[in-house]
Design a protein around this motif. Structure first.
Motif: not given
Ligand code: ADP
Ligand code: MG
Length: 231
Positions: A11-12, A22-25, A48-50, A60-62
């Motif tokens: 997951l990204e 900004t990369y949250a994940l 965490k929230s992301t 939705k993930p990128t």
């Protein structure tokens, strides 16, 4: 017992704000079993929230994939994702998000009403779950007539009234005093033990995380540690 409830692969999620990305994940692959009580922990801004929003189909993930109870929940229509959220998932947030004009029982049964049940059925379901969170004598109170802890218990009842496969909670005790916080965590523990409710909860309170079966520590959008408790 060993059925997989949630599986994510690579997951990204990044956000683009103006010229800044900004990369949250970055790359999260995890598996959560049916009946597990999982805490997600980590510093503020760690993702965490992301992560919770991806697992709860609120975003939705990128990149990457997610399955819930074996179903691909990424490559489906928005209509199907909405169905999933309504029928299979429940949410509790830091703010209780109750509708001020509705009583406790009405706040709970609007979620059940959305499933086209008849009035008798959804009222009964709302009464049962409100009793299970200890609010049998507060059903006809408005949110303004309830304490913060009681309002959060109404929101837990609302999240559970449709018997979701997974309960998601994002810092559910952040606005509560320590006694009400303990009540909320003990309720989660009770539903996890008694009905094997699968729970994924973000918290930054170490003692709350320790009540879960497992802690997934997130750091800079990656899993830093993933640890079963006890044993
Ligand atoms: P946590 O819940 O662990 O505090 P978040 O998942 O909210 O962290 O945020 C992770 C990172 O992603 C942070 O750097 C945050 O600033 C960024 N972020 C979160 N949401 C957005 C958004 N909607 N737009 C831009 N950046 C965001
Ligand atoms: Mg957060």
């Amino acid at each position: 017992m060993e059925r997989t409830m949630i599986r994510t692969q690579h997951l990204e999620r990044f956000y683009v704000t103006g010229a800044v990305k900004t990369y949250a994940l970055r790359d999260i692959s995890i598996e959560i079993k049916e009946g597990e009580f999982v805490a997600i922990m980590g510093k503020s801004g760690s993702g965490k929230s992301t992560l919770l929003h991806q697992l709860g189909l609120l975003d939705k993930p990128t990149k990457g994939s997610i399955t819930i109870d074996g179903h691909d929940v990424i490559n489906i229509s928005e209509k199907e994702r909405t169905w999933f959220r309504l029928h299979e998932l429940g949410y509790v947030f830091q703010s209780y998000n109750l509708i001020p004009e509705l009583t406790a029982i009405e706040n709970v049964y609007i979620t059940a009403m959305a499933r086209n049940l008849n009035r008798e059925e959804y009222e009964k379901m709302a009464e049962e779950i409100l009793a299970a969170v200890g609010l049998e004598d507060r059903m006809y109170h408005y949110p303004s007539e309830l304490s913060g802890g009681q309002q959060q218990r109404v929101s837990i009842a609302r999240a559970l009234v449709n018997k979701p496969k997974i309960l998601f909670a994002d810092e559910p005790t952040a606005n509560l005093d320590s006694a009400s916080s303990e009540d909320v965590i003990n309720l989660f523990k009770k539903f996890n033990e008694e009905i094997r409710q699968t729970i994924v909860m973000v918290t930054h309170e170490k003692d709350e995380g320790e009540k879960a079966d497992r802690i997934i520590w997130v750091k800079d959008g990656l899993v830093d540690r993933d640890k079963m408790q006890g044993l």
